[in-house]
Design a protein around this motif. Structure first.
Motif, mmCIF file in Angstrom:
data_model
loop_
_atom_site.group_PDB
_atom_site.id
_atom_site.type_symbol
_atom_site.label_atom_id
_atom_site.label_comp_id
_atom_site.label_asym_id
_atom_site.label_seq_id
_atom_site.Cartn_x
_atom_site.Cartn_y
_atom_site.Cartn_z
ATOM 1 N N LEU A 70 0.690 -1.196 0.069
ATOM 2 C CA LEU A 70 -0.031 0.088 -0.035
ATOM 3 C C LEU A 70 0.822 1.252 -0.049
ATOM 4 C CD1 LEU A 70 -2.942 0.928 -0.177
ATOM 5 C CD2 LEU A 70 -2.806 1.040 2.511
ATOM 6 N N VAL A 71 2.022 1.371 0.745
ATOM 7 C CA VAL A 71 2.840 2.371 0.787
ATOM 8 C C VAL A 71 3.255 2.764 -0.507
ATOM 9 C CG1 VAL A 71 4.923 3.448 1.870
ATOM 10 C CG2 VAL A 71 3.101 2.266 3.231
ATOM 11 N N LEU A 72 4.048 1.706 -1.270
ATOM 12 C CA LEU A 72 4.436 1.723 -2.671
ATOM 13 C C LEU A 72 3.326 2.112 -3.462
ATOM 14 C CD1 LEU A 72 6.921 1.076 -4.582
ATOM 15 C CD2 LEU A 72 5.928 -1.294 -4.772
ATOM 16 N N ALA A 73 2.130 1.898 -3.324
ATOM 17 C CA ALA A 73 1.049 2.360 -4.312
ATOM 18 C C ALA A 73 0.820 3.641 -4.113
ATOM 19 C CB ALA A 73 -0.279 1.289 -3.966
ATOM 20 N N ILE A 74 0.971 4.102 -2.951
ATOM 21 C CA ILE A 74 0.731 5.512 -2.707
ATOM 22 C C ILE A 74 1.622 6.426 -3.125
ATOM 23 C CG2 ILE A 74 0.378 7.481 -0.843
ATOM 24 C CD1 ILE A 74 -1.317 5.140 0.793
ATOM 25 N N VAL A 75 2.973 6.192 -2.758
ATOM 26 C CA VAL A 75 3.986 6.892 -3.473
ATOM 27 C C VAL A 75 3.996 6.882 -5.097
ATOM 28 C CG1 VAL A 75 6.380 6.839 -3.637
ATOM 29 C CG2 VAL A 75 5.587 6.518 -1.610
ATOM 30 N N SER A 76 3.644 5.938 -5.551
ATOM 31 C CA SER A 76 3.757 5.407 -7.141
ATOM 32 C C SER A 76 2.332 6.464 -7.497
ATOM 33 C CB SER A 76 3.467 4.173 -7.420
ATOM 34 O OG SER A 76 2.232 3.697 -7.132
ATOM 35 N N PHE A 77 1.449 6.567 -6.833
ATOM 36 C CA PHE A 77 0.124 7.429 -7.203
ATOM 37 C C PHE A 77 0.634 8.832 -7.573
ATOM 38 C CE2 PHE A 77 -3.327 10.097 -6.134
ATOM 39 C CZ PHE A 77 -4.392 9.661 -6.938
ATOM 40 N N LEU A 78 1.756 9.465 -6.827
ATOM 41 C CA LEU A 78 2.433 10.797 -6.953
ATOM 42 C C LEU A 78 2.978 10.801 -8.329
ATOM 43 C CD1 LEU A 78 3.433 11.168 -3.145
ATOM 44 C CD2 LEU A 78 1.509 11.886 -4.261
ATOM 45 N N PHE A 79 3.601 9.695 -8.899
ATOM 46 C CA PHE A 79 4.399 9.631 -9.990
ATOM 47 C C PHE A 79 3.385 9.630 -11.242
ATOM 48 C CE2 PHE A 79 7.532 8.902 -7.089
ATOM 49 C CZ PHE A 79 8.814 9.471 -7.611
ATOM 50 N N CYS A 80 2.369 8.726 -11.316
ATOM 51 C CA CYS A 80 1.466 8.504 -12.140
ATOM 52 C C CYS A 80 0.206 8.105 -11.739
ATOM 53 C CB CYS A 80 2.224 7.394 -13.314
ATOM 54 S SG CYS A 80 1.022 7.247 -14.703
ATOM 55 N N TRP A 81 -0.516 9.055 -11.691
ATOM 56 C CA TRP A 81 -1.828 8.842 -10.795
ATOM 57 C C TRP A 81 -2.814 7.554 -11.332
ATOM 58 C CZ3 TRP A 81 -6.622 9.532 -12.466
ATOM 59 C CH2 TRP A 81 -6.809 10.428 -13.858
ATOM 60 N N VAL A 82 -2.752 7.587 -12.627
ATOM 61 C CA VAL A 82 -3.449 6.422 -13.223
ATOM 62 C C VAL A 82 -3.200 5.101 -12.945
ATOM 63 C CG1 VAL A 82 -4.421 5.622 -15.353
ATOM 64 C CG2 VAL A 82 -4.144 8.066 -15.315
ATOM 65 N N LEU A 83 -2.058 4.827 -13.074
ATOM 66 C CA LEU A 83 -1.553 3.377 -12.869
ATOM 67 C C LEU A 83 -1.328 3.240 -11.206
ATOM 68 C CD1 LEU A 83 1.241 3.173 -15.444
ATOM 69 C CD2 LEU A 83 -1.088 2.394 -15.755
ATOM 70 N N GLY A 84 -0.813 4.441 -10.481
ATOM 71 C CA GLY A 84 -0.972 4.214 -9.150
ATOM 72 C C GLY A 84 -2.116 3.968 -8.408
ATOM 73 N N LEU A 85 -3.195 4.485 -9.002
ATOM 74 C CA LEU A 85 -4.571 4.393 -8.474
ATOM 75 C C LEU A 85 -5.132 2.853 -8.607
ATOM 76 C CD1 LEU A 85 -7.314 5.456 -7.098
ATOM 77 C CD2 LEU A 85 -8.115 5.755 -9.805
ATOM 78 N N PHE A 90 -5.563 -2.634 -5.893
ATOM 79 C CA PHE A 90 -5.204 -4.062 -5.619
ATOM 80 C C PHE A 90 -4.676 -3.974 -4.163
ATOM 81 C CE2 PHE A 90 -5.203 -4.645 -10.452
ATOM 82 C CZ PHE A 90 -6.156 -5.649 -10.313
ATOM 83 N N ALA A 91 -3.936 -3.219 -3.867
ATOM 84 C CA ALA A 91 -3.136 -3.092 -2.349
ATOM 85 C C ALA A 91 -4.407 -3.283 -1.390
ATOM 86 C CB ALA A 91 -2.376 -2.015 -2.204
ATOM 87 N N ALA A 92 -5.580 -2.526 -1.619
ATOM 88 C CA ALA A 92 -6.555 -2.519 -0.497
ATOM 89 C C ALA A 92 -7.218 -3.726 -0.455
ATOM 90 C CB ALA A 92 -7.335 -1.215 -0.808
ATOM 91 N N GLN A 93 -7.148 -4.463 -1.546
ATOM 92 C CA GLN A 93 -8.093 -5.713 -1.623
ATOM 93 C C GLN A 93 -7.148 -6.961 -0.939
ATOM 94 O OE1 GLN A 93 -9.033 -6.330 -5.431
ATOM 95 N NE2 GLN A 93 -10.717 -4.960 -5.276
ATOM 96 N N VAL A 94 -5.675 -6.891 -0.691
ATOM 97 C CA VAL A 94 -5.177 -7.872 -0.388
ATOM 98 C C VAL A 94 -5.607 -8.351 1.288
ATOM 99 C CG1 VAL A 94 -2.645 -8.557 0.320
ATOM 100 C CG2 VAL A 94 -2.992 -7.258 -1.620
ATOM 101 N N VAL A 118 4.957 -0.408 -9.457
ATOM 102 C CA VAL A 118 6.361 -0.301 -9.959
ATOM 103 C C VAL A 118 6.053 0.154 -11.498
ATOM 104 C CG1 VAL A 118 8.201 -1.662 -10.910
ATOM 105 C CG2 VAL A 118 7.378 -1.882 -8.723
ATOM 106 N N ALA A 119 5.023 -0.015 -12.316
ATOM 107 C CA ALA A 119 4.751 0.240 -13.608
ATOM 108 C C ALA A 119 4.734 1.958 -13.311
ATOM 109 C CB ALA A 119 3.551 -0.278 -14.121
ATOM 110 N N ALA A 120 3.901 2.282 -12.245
ATOM 111 C CA ALA A 120 3.283 3.520 -12.159
ATOM 112 C C ALA A 120 4.790 4.492 -12.017
ATOM 113 C CB ALA A 120 2.458 3.809 -11.138
ATOM 114 N N LEU A 121 5.596 3.922 -11.105
ATOM 115 C CA LEU A 121 6.921 4.615 -10.826
ATOM 116 C C LEU A 121 7.675 4.770 -12.098
ATOM 117 C CD1 LEU A 121 7.970 2.974 -7.309
ATOM 118 C CD2 LEU A 121 7.131 5.462 -7.678
#
Length: 144
Positions: A70-85, A90-94, A118-121
């Motif tokens: 989830l932390v990685l997903a939130i940080v990646s959201f800052l780089f590319c919001w579409v893929l980070g979202l 998915f992170a919330a469903q684990v 990682v793709a969003a980053l």
């Protein structure tokens, strides 16, 4: 089986696993039965060793909850919001899949959260580098 019934394992340093029978048409003959000395080695230098030891192993499988990234997903959201979202979803469903006892789905969601994050980053970093290259080249070209 008593101690008298047990025949020691017999081996010879030159005894192959399979030997070719003399005068045969090339077929391989299996080694003699357990505890028997091969005919070709009877009366020769034979080494007697003890009974084979059998070990029984028990494998313990410990199920550990997969990381949710989830932390990685939130940080990646800052780089590319579409893929980070997508990574955040998915992170919330684990954790909910793990709590319901669905181990395989939880592992799949964890893997997907990591991949999308990682793709969003990666996409975000490429866009930032491309923006910097264009901004620097236009800035340098605008000064001359």
């Amino acid at each position: 089986m008593s101690a008298d019934d047990e025949t020691p394992l017999v081996a010879h340093k030159a005894h192959p696993a399979y030997h070719q029978q003399s005068g045969s048409s090339g077929y391989l003959v299996p080694p003699p039965s357990y505890g028997q000395v091969p005919k070709q080695y009877q009366g020769t230098d034979v080494v007697v060793v003890g009974q084979p030891v059998h070990h029984h192993f028990t494998q313990v499988i410990v199920d550990m909850k997969p990381p949710n990234y989830l932390v990685l997903a939130i940080v990646s959201f800052l780089f590319c919001w579409v893929l980070g979202l997508v990574g955040i979803i998915f992170a919330a469903q684990v954790d909910s899949a793990w709590a319901s006892g669905d181990r395989d789905t939880s592992m799949r969601y964890s893997m997907l959260a990591k991949k999308w994050s990682v793709a969003a980053l990666f996409v975000g970093m490429v866009l930032i580098v491309a923006y910097l290259i264009v901004a620097i080249s236009l800035g340098v070209a605008g000064r001359t």
